[in-house]
Scaffold this motif. Structure first.
Motif, PDB file in Angstrom:
ATOM      1  N   GLY A  36      66.128  57.053  39.311  1.00  0.00           N
ATOM      2  CA  GLY A  36      67.722  57.788  39.108  1.00  0.00           C
ATOM      3  C   GLY A  36      68.204  57.257  40.229  1.00  0.00           C
ATOM      4  N   ALA A  37      68.833  58.236  41.166  1.00  0.00           N
ATOM      5  CA  ALA A  37      69.753  57.971  42.014  1.00  0.00           C
ATOM      6  C   ALA A  37      68.919  57.871  43.473  1.00  0.00           C
ATOM      7  CB  ALA A  37      70.681  59.006  42.313  1.00  0.00           C
ATOM      8  N   LEU A  38      67.666  57.955  43.381  1.00  0.00           N
ATOM      9  CA  LEU A  38      66.695  58.095  44.758  1.00  0.00           C
ATOM     10  C   LEU A  38      67.020  56.638  45.546  1.00  0.00           C
ATOM     11  CD1 LEU A  38      63.860  60.561  43.882  1.00  0.00           C
ATOM     12  CD2 LEU A  38      65.952  60.822  45.462  1.00  0.00           C
ATOM     13  N   PRO A  39      66.400  55.619  44.681  1.00  0.00           N
ATOM     14  CA  PRO A  39      66.578  54.316  45.449  1.00  0.00           C
ATOM     15  C   PRO A  39      67.875  53.966  45.952  1.00  0.00           C
ATOM     16  CG  PRO A  39      65.479  53.986  43.319  1.00  0.00           C
ATOM     17  CD  PRO A  39      66.104  55.226  43.296  1.00  0.00           C
ATOM     18  N   HIS A  40      69.036  54.258  45.396  1.00  0.00           N
ATOM     19  CA  HIS A  40      70.219  54.145  45.879  1.00  0.00           C
ATOM     20  C   HIS A  40      70.475  54.894  47.258  1.00  0.00           C
ATOM     21  CE1 HIS A  40      74.591  53.680  46.549  1.00  0.00           C
ATOM     22  NE2 HIS A  40      74.606  54.974  46.665  1.00  0.00           N
ATOM     23  N   GLN A  41      69.808  56.232  47.065  1.00  0.00           N
ATOM     24  CA  GLN A  41      69.853  57.047  48.277  1.00  0.00           C
ATOM     25  C   GLN A  41      69.119  56.551  49.469  1.00  0.00           C
ATOM     26  OE1 GLN A  41      68.756  60.815  46.964  1.00  0.00           O
ATOM     27  NE2 GLN A  41      70.766  61.338  45.764  1.00  0.00           N
ATOM     28  N   ALA A  42      68.097  55.980  49.304  1.00  0.00           N
ATOM     29  CA  ALA A  42      67.245  55.364  50.245  1.00  0.00           C
ATOM     30  C   ALA A  42      68.069  54.167  50.778  1.00  0.00           C
ATOM     31  CB  ALA A  42      65.935  54.878  49.704  1.00  0.00           C
ATOM     32  N   ALA A  43      68.641  53.555  50.041  1.00  0.00           N
ATOM     33  CA  ALA A  43      69.217  52.295  50.578  1.00  0.00           C
ATOM     34  C   ALA A  43      70.370  52.784  51.718  1.00  0.00           C
ATOM     35  CB  ALA A  43      69.645  51.405  49.687  1.00  0.00           C
ATOM     36  N   VAL A  44      71.164  53.819  51.186  1.00  0.00           N
ATOM     37  CA  VAL A  44      72.140  54.335  51.994  1.00  0.00           C
ATOM     38  C   VAL A  44      71.554  55.034  53.290  1.00  0.00           C
ATOM     39  CG1 VAL A  44      73.641  56.205  52.295  1.00  0.00           C
ATOM     40  CG2 VAL A  44      73.813  54.907  50.133  1.00  0.00           C
TER      41      VAL A  44
END
Length: 349
Positions: free
Chosen positions: A42-50
């Motif tokens: 879901g959105a977790l990889p994007h959140q990790a990148a942020v």
């Protein structure tokens, strides 16, 4: 409940030096890929990148130099991002954690996304920060009182197949055991031995430490062998056992209490009969935060135990491992630098 085991490089770890703004984008891209490798969806990889991008940008703007380490949680279930820097620190840390404190503030955004987000700083010394993201349904995994850092020998971004260090943390519900494995030499043969040893712990995780140490000795008979150190922290004492040049230490928030070196030998080749040593602590030395065990492989400068981290009080295991591991420019990458740290696990009936 069966033991939970995480191998240091079972999912590629990453290490990124930050001394200018160029690596910020690299940190974001590498962290996104690592999050996906860890199973975050879901959105977790994007959140990790942020998170990685903001922590890297904070280092580039405010510190002299620093680094990000991205790897699986020591007991599995998610991703951990560690940031360590040498710089001015932040005398107004709590205000910096709040969104809107300044137009360049990054820590407030990180604390909103990560659960949990931990940071310790000392003015004039630097800052340690840890952000964790857990898999769906594994939120408790983000609160593991364990830490694990593994830096590659070649100063590269990823842990390579030829890395000759490995580590494992085993939680059975009745005890928690930490182990570090240092393969002899470098290259494919050393890596094969180092990565084989932790898998042998899986079926012996609940056994006494000498039994656990015997398992890799049998599994590594056809390899060049390794050094192995294992430790099991309890409320008022810590058990440790090891073969080869692995040093086990026990630390409270204010003192290094005990340092034990493994018995001479090579696991898989010529190892002495294993035995268990007990490091007992006076009750008055224990603090509410507890005492941790650390097992640095020989890529960690042994001076850590004589001149321990400058961050008072001494960090909990997730940051303690980062505090002991080297950061630029004092990196010693002739050998891998691996160190797990752990406090007693929660006993279940």
């Amino acid at each position: 409940m069966g033991p939970s085991v995480t191998l240091t490089c079972s999912v590629p770890a990453a290490y990124i030096r930050i001394d200018h703004y160029g690596p910020v984008r690299v940190a974001s891209e590498v962290t996104r890929a690592s999050a996906q490798e860890c199973g975050l969806t879901g959105a977790l990889p994007h959140q990790a990148a942020v998170i990685a991008s903001e922590l890297a940008r904070n280092i580039a703007k405010h510190a002299t130099y620093g680094a990000l380490s991205i790897h699986p949680l020591p007991l599995g279930g998610g991703l951990e991002i560690l940031a360590a820097d040498h710089g001015p620190g932040s005398p107004e840390l709590e205000r910096c954690r709040t969104d809107g404190y300044s137009t360049t503030n990054t820590l407030g955004a990180v604390s909103r996304v990560a659960a949990p987000f931990t940071i310790e700083t000392r003015p004039g010394t630097g800052t340690l920060a840890r952000a964790r993201l857990a898999l769906p349904g594994r939120r408790q995994a983000a609160h593991q009182d364990t830490g694990l850092v593994s830096l590659p020998a070649d100063s590269g971004t990823h842990c390579a197949d030829a890395d000759a260090d490995a580590a494992a943390v085993l939680d059975t519900g009745t005890a928690r055991t930490a182990a570090v494995i240092d393969g002899l030499g470098h290259g494919h043969e050393a890596a094969e031995a180092a990565q084989t040893a932790p898998r042998s712990f899986r079926d012996t995780a609940e056994q006494p430490l000498p039994h656990i140490l015997t398992a890799p000795h049998r599994a590594l008979r056809h390899t060049r062998g390794t050094a192995v150190g294992i430790a099991r922290p309890h409320a008022e004492r810590a058990e440790c056992s090891g073969t080869g040049d692995v040093r086990t230490g026990t630390l409270s928030p204010h003192h290094v209490h005990r340092r034990v070196t493994g018995r001479p030998g090579i696991v898989g080749r010529r190892a002495p009969a294993p035995h268990t040593r007990h490091a007992r602590h006076a009750r008055q030395l224990l603090r509410p935060a507890g005492t941790a065990v650390v097992l640095p492989a020989d890529g960690i400068d042994p001076q850590w135990s004589h001149t321990p981290t400058d961050f008072p009080p001494r960090p909990a295991p997730p940051l303690l491992a980062a505090a002991i591991a080297p950061t630029p420019p004092a990196l010693r990458f002739q050998d891998e630098a691996t160190v797990p740290a752990a406090r007693p696990g929660q006993v279940t009936s």
